[in-house]
Scaffold this active site. Structure first.
Site, PDB file in Angstrom:
ATOM      1  N   GLY A  99      93.134  56.919  -5.482  1.00  0.00           N
ATOM      2  CA  GLY A  99      94.123  55.994  -6.035  1.00  0.00           C
ATOM      3  C   GLY A  99      95.011  55.458  -4.939  1.00  0.00           C
ATOM      4  N   TYR A 100      94.476  54.534  -4.145  1.00  0.00           N
ATOM      5  CA  TYR A 100      95.232  53.949  -3.039  1.00  0.00           C
ATOM      6  C   TYR A 100      95.651  52.514  -3.357  1.00  0.00           C
ATOM      7  CZ  TYR A 100      93.020  57.668  -0.156  1.00  0.00           C
ATOM      8  OH  TYR A 100      92.581  58.843   0.363  1.00  0.00           O
ATOM      9  N   GLU A 158      86.911  59.242   5.318  1.00  0.00           N
ATOM     10  CA  GLU A 158      86.360  58.155   4.509  1.00  0.00           C
ATOM     11  C   GLU A 158      85.705  57.073   5.349  1.00  0.00           C
ATOM     12  OE1 GLU A 158      87.703  54.986   1.001  1.00  0.00           O
ATOM     13  OE2 GLU A 158      89.216  56.150   2.068  1.00  0.00           O
ATOM     14  N   THR A 168      89.489  46.708   4.823  1.00  0.00           N
ATOM     15  CA  THR A 168      88.671  45.533   5.110  1.00  0.00           C
ATOM     16  C   THR A 168      88.320  45.458   6.596  1.00  0.00           C
ATOM     17  OG1 THR A 168      90.574  44.121   5.577  1.00  0.00           O
ATOM     18  CG2 THR A 168      89.850  44.260   3.275  1.00  0.00           C
ATOM     19  N   GLU A 184      89.071  43.164   8.608  1.00  0.00           N
ATOM     20  CA  GLU A 184      90.241  42.745   9.383  1.00  0.00           C
ATOM     21  C   GLU A 184      91.182  43.913   9.655  1.00  0.00           C
ATOM     22  OE1 GLU A 184      90.474  39.739  10.865  1.00  0.00           O
ATOM     23  OE2 GLU A 184      88.439  39.693  10.108  1.00  0.00           O
TER      24      GLU A 184
END
Length: 392
Positions: free
Chosen positions: A123-124, A239, A367, A369
């Site tokens: 839950g980020y 992760e 992402t 970026e």
């Protein structure tokens, strides 16, 4: 650098391959078609073999497998197209709890994860703060010995299968955004939690989760109050993996089968120079992705958290998958956009599937970026202002 597998590691690889060969032929397509990249049957079978805790020390009930054996397990599942995303998410939380969790969490939650009894989700992200997770608005307010949580999370993949969400919440709005955050293990069965499906471009189901005065005890807190950013940095080190390399490995295998099969109207596609060039580029990118992954594995084997190396591997492998899928659509032609398994689509529809799914992999765990910014600042030593100009 030589990352050749040892005799023991090769024996374990053969054991994994035998297990995968014994699964029903439609397991891969069936799991992907549901949009939930998890199979409880496969998960429980892995638990029965002790593979969910294979990397853990023998004295803790594990098998003491080294990081290269575990990398081999993940690679073979990817080669077979059997997704184990549910397990990978739960495992990274288990590893994080082992480092920063309380004795109670290590005693109660980790064994349930390693025994195959429960899954967890992350839950980020929120609707207004995707990769900028430090801008989270979900609030956790102290109320005696409890915390009351209010807010919303987006892209909580596996929430509909999980028992807990590893949730980042703001506990102090009056300090810099990275310093006012705290992590919690929130039961998804708690009053006030809602899980709603979100179906993605890549064909996967993720979720939006809502928290309306959800009450949890202080024992659900992971790490120090307002120390959630430090906890999440540990989790992100686990992760940020070259996970897309597994998808590329599977896609390349399917594409090779297609390319080597002659059609009724002519020779096999692999006879065409543009097809061979496309496959060669994809194979080269795959080897680079795998070597980056092995470098992370080597660091892990020396008890080093591969923070920057994870960003490098994740960035390259996800964008390599996107390049390969787009190139395959080009060389296959219009038929490359045919979807669905068992419909006569080239490579059984996997080219079209990965063409959509590859875009999503560039978002997981931050992402492209975001990863470029991390690499610029932490690996190349560029000042933050320079990294931001380059990113822009």
């Amino acid at each position: 650098m030589d990352f050749e597998l040892s005799a023991a590691q090769l024996r374990f690889r053969d054991e994994v391959r035998q297990f995968l060969a014994g699964l029903p032929p439609q397991t891969s397509a069936a799991v992907h078609d549901t949009g939930t990249l998890h199979s409880w049957d496969v998960h429980r079978a892995m638990a029965g073999r002790g593979w969910l805790k294979a990397a853990w020390p023998v004295e803790q009930g594990g098998q003491g497998r080294d990081p290269f054996e575990m990398a081999t397990l993940n690679e073979e599942f990817a080669r077979a197209g059997i997704p184990i995303e549910g397990w990978l998410i739960a495992e990274l939380v288990a590893k994080t709890l082992q480092i920063v969790g309380t004795p109670q969490q290590r005693h109660e939650v980790i064994p349930a994860i390693l025994g195959g009894e429960i899954l967890l989700c992350l839950g980020y992200s929120e609707p207004d703060s995707g990769s900028d997770v430090a801008a989270a608005r979900t609030r956790a307010t102290r109320d005696g010995d409890d915390w009351v949580i209010d807010g919303q999370k987006m892209f909580t993949t596996m929430a509909h299968e999980a028992s807990y969400v590893f949730l980042l919440a703001r506990t102090d709005p009056d300090v810099p955004k990275h310093r006012g955050l705290t992590m919690f293990l929130v039961p998804l069965s708690a009053d006030g939690v809602q899980v709603r499906p979100v179906h993605t471009l890549g064909g996967e189901r993720t979720n939006a989760t809502f928290y309306d005065r959800v009450r949890v005890p202080d024992s659900a807190r992971v790490g120090e109050v307002d120390g959630g950013w430090d906890v999440m940095m540990v989790a992100l080190a686990f992760e940020r993996q070259p996970a897309a390399a597994g998808h590329l490995l599977h896609l390349l295998g399917r594409a090779l089968d297609w390319a080597r099969t002659a059609g009724p109207d002519g020779p096999a596609p692999i006879e065409r120079p543009e097809v061979r060039a496309c496959l060669a580029r994809a194979y080269t990118d795959l080897e680079v992705s795998r070597l980056m992954g092995y470098r992370m594995t080597w660091l892990t084997s020396r008890d080093v958290l591969p923070h920057t190396e994870g960003s490098l591997a994740k960035l390259f492998s996800s964008e390599a998958l996107m390049r390969a899928a787009a190139s395959l659509v080009d060389v296959v032609g219009a038929d490359g956009l045919l979807a669905g398994h068992g419909t006569g689509a080239p490579a059984d529809g996997w080219i079209e599937h990965e063409f959509r799914h590859s875009v999503v992999t560039t978002i997981y765990a931050g992402t492209s970026e975001i990863q470029r910014g991390i690499i610029a600042e932490r690996h190349l030593g560029l000042p933050r202002a320079t990294a931001r100009r380059d990113k822009a």
